[in-house]
Each structure stands twice: as structure tokens, then as C-alpha cells.
Enzyme design. Structure first.
Site, short mmCIF file in Angstrom:
data_model
loop_
_atom_site.label_atom_id
_atom_site.label_comp_id
_atom_site.label_asym_id
_atom_site.label_seq_id
_atom_site.Cartn_x
_atom_site.Cartn_y
_atom_site.Cartn_z
N HIS A 125 0.63 -1.21 0.32
CA HIS A 125 0.03 0.10 0.15
C HIS A 125 0.64 1.16 0.16
O HIS A 125 1.96 1.16 0.67
CB HIS A 125 -0.78 0.02 1.18
CG HIS A 125 -1.82 1.15 1.51
ND1 HIS A 125 -1.63 2.22 2.27
CD2 HIS A 125 -2.87 1.65 0.84
CE1 HIS A 125 -2.52 3.26 2.16
NE2 HIS A 125 -3.34 2.74 1.24
N SER A 126 0.50 2.34 -0.85
CA SER A 126 1.03 3.67 -0.61
C SER A 126 -0.02 4.52 -0.25
O SER A 126 -0.36 4.99 1.00
CB SER A 126 1.73 4.02 -1.94
OG SER A 126 2.00 5.40 -1.76
N MET A 127 -0.83 4.93 -0.94
CA MET A 127 -2.13 5.78 -0.66
C MET A 127 -3.34 5.54 -1.17
O MET A 127 -4.45 5.49 -0.33
CB MET A 127 -1.82 7.19 -1.36
CG MET A 127 -0.47 7.90 -0.68
SD MET A 127 -0.26 9.45 -1.58
CE MET A 127 -1.22 10.51 -0.76
N LEU A 136 3.79 6.60 -3.31
CA LEU A 136 4.35 7.01 -1.95
C LEU A 136 4.86 5.70 -1.16
O LEU A 136 4.45 4.83 -1.49
CB LEU A 136 3.35 7.53 -0.95
CG LEU A 136 3.75 8.14 0.07
CD1 LEU A 136 3.20 9.40 0.44
CD2 LEU A 136 3.84 7.23 1.47
N LEU A 193 -0.90 -0.61 -4.40
CA LEU A 193 -1.89 0.30 -4.15
C LEU A 193 -1.08 1.55 -4.35
O LEU A 193 -0.60 2.14 -3.21
CB LEU A 193 -2.58 0.24 -3.04
CG LEU A 193 -3.35 -1.44 -2.81
CD1 LEU A 193 -4.04 -1.24 -1.49
CD2 LEU A 193 -4.34 -1.65 -3.95
#
Length: 292
Positions: free
Chosen positions: A102-104, A129, A153
Site C-alpha cells: 500500500h501507498s495511498m 508514496l 496500491l
């Protein structure tokens, strides 16, 4: 039917890696890695929307949530986090699994289709991110035989640094660490309400409900109130950098099906190093080419 949830604790040489587990014991394993400065609470509202037959293992990365901080003098780097993922996989006897990094952003329907049917999906245009997704990408490249599906993501995975900037960025990261070590660390104590205000001020896109979820593992109660559990050193520049050539070579080693899910208002707008932006179209095109 709701997902059963249990707490995870994996001993490591400097303490513990903590996390949460959803789903049946014999379900298809899916390792979930949160984004920078978050914790595994990131997945609290997403996982109940995903296929019930999978077993989701979401970890607090070292220095985040309830996991132990790295020892003094030790920096946070992607290779070290990759080693942590391998430690968790070994502790849980995982031989082959999917990874969600996951990032954002999140797009739940596409994830549901991917996990249910293992389709190969075309990559889309992007945002980014660092942390969970970069770790997921690097692990999938170094241990391709262990990963059968890679879901990124709101990120590209394995984001490179301009080769002309690597020396400067590495030096900045080292200097940040050395300056930090010279100062006495003083943790500010907050009331719970003030901690929520602080988190929302730093992350304007968060809802209050999301802030409360993250703070379940993001705060530690002390005398007089709460302190944030995250190690301040995770804010320092990552000193382990790769060039575009190295990124593409590592990407070529990934054997898993790859899905990239991108947010409309994501990291593309806030790159900490603007030179990185020119690499995104190349990375995306290579992901598209390998998936078709």
C-alpha cells in the site's frame, strides 16, 4: 459472514514484528504491507471487502504501529524491510503467497476480481508514496518463487532515483541520522483528542474515522497522555537507492501477476524528489508489457 481477526507477534532479533490476521487458517495467504508512516490498521476497512476464502496477514513494519523500533544507530532501509518480510514468511511457514503493498489509494472492486480469479490486469497511470509497495516489489524480485500475485496500491514499486542524485541523497540521509543521534529525543505527550488533531492536520485527506483506526496502533499511553508509537527515524531519507537501470532489471525478475491500482489524487503530485517523476511512464510501460 465476517472475518475473524487475531493479533500477530513474530519475534525478531531486536524485539517483535506485530500485526493482525484475518480469515481462515487454511485460506490462500495474502501478506499486506502498509504505506509510509502508517500501520496495519490501514487495512481494517479494506480486508472485509475482499474474498473471504483468503487469509490476510497485515504487519506493522518495524518502527511503525506496535512493532519494535530498530536498535539505535540502525537506519530504516528497503533491504532491511525485505528481510523482515522473509522473517514473517518463515515464522508463518509461508512458501507461496500474494502481497498487497500500500501507498495511498485503494480500489476495492479491482482487488476483489484479482484475488478471486487471478486475472492479469493492465497497469494504469499513477501515483506514489514509498514503503509497503516498494518493499513488496523488491521482495517479489528477490524471492520470485515465493510470490504468485503482486498488488501495488497507489504506487509503481521499485521507484528509482536519478543516478546523478544518488550520492547527494545518500549523504543527506546519513547526515540526518547523525544529527538525530546527537540530540536527546523528547517525545511530545498529547491528549487523545490533540493526537487526532495532529494526525488530521498532517494528513488532510484522512477522515476522523480513519484517524481513529490508525491511532489504535499509532499511539502508546504514557504518564499524562499519549505519544506517537512511530519511530522518528522512519522520516529520514532512505539511503539505499537504485538507479532506473537497476529498477528495471529487478522488475524483470518478478514472476508474479502484477496489478497496479492508482489514485486520482496521489503521490504524483507530491514527489519528494521531482527527478523521480520522469521515470514513472517507463516503469508503467514495462509493467504493462510484462502483464500482456
Amino acid at each position: 459472514m465476517t472475518h475473524a481477526v487475531s493479533e500477530l507477534c513474530v519475534p525478531v532479533p531486536w524485539g517483535d514484528i506485530r500485526g493482525k490476521v484475518w480469515g481462515p487458517d487454511q485460506g490462500r495467504p495474502v501478506l499486506c504491507l502498509h504505506g509510509w508512516a502508517d500501520n496495519c490498521g490501514t487495512f481494517n476497512t479494506l480486508i472485509p471487502l475482499l474474498p473471504k476464502e483468503c487469509r490476510y496477514v497485515a504487519v506493522d513494519l518495524a518502527g511503525h504501529g506496535l512493532s519494535s523500533h530498530r536498535p539505535p544507530g540502525v537506519s530504516y532501509s528497503f533491504p532491511a524491510y525485505v528481510a523482515d518480510v522473509r522473517r514473517v514468511a518463515d515464522a508463518l511457514h509461508l512458501k507461496k503467497f500474494a502481497i498487497i503493498g500500500h501507498s495511498m489509494g485503494e480500489q476495492n472492486f479491482i482487488l476483489y476480481v484479482f484475488l478471486s480469479h487471478k486475472i492479469k490486469c493492465k497497469s494504469h497511470s499513477a501515483s506514489f508514496l514509498i514503503t509497503g509497495a516498494d518493499i513488496a516489489g523488491m521482495f517479489s524480485a528477490l524471492y520470485p518463487e515465493m510470490v504468485d500475485a503482486l498488488i501495488l496500491l497507489d504506487t509503481y514499486g521499485l521507484l528509482p532515483t536519478d543516478s546523478t542524485e544518488i550520492s547527494k541523497v545518500m549523504r543527506q540521509g546519513i547526515e540526518e541520522m547523525l544529527q538525530f543521534e546527537k540530540k536527546e529525543e523528547k517525545r511530545r505527550v498529547y491528549s487523545y483528542e490533540k493526537a487526532v488533531e495532529r494526525l488530521l492536520a498532517a494528513n488532510p485527506t484522512l477522515s476522523k474515522d480513519s484517524a481513529n483506526i490508525l491511532l489504535e496502533r499509532g499511539l502508546v499511553q504514557v504518564e499524562g497522555g499519549f505519544v506517537f508509537s512511530r519511530d522518528l527515524r522512519v522520516n529520514f531519507k532512505n539511503i539505499e537507492r537504485i538507479s532506473l537501470e537497476q529498477s528495471l532489471e529487478m522488475q524483470s525478475r518478478i514472476q508474479a501477476s502484477v496489478l497496479v491500482v492508482l489514485a486520482e489524487e496521489g503521490f504524483d503530485r507530491i514527489f519528494s524528489e521531482p527527478a523521480q517523476k520522469k521515470f514513472t511512464s517507463i516503469l508503467l510501460q514495462c509493467l504493462q508489457d510484462r502483464n500482456w
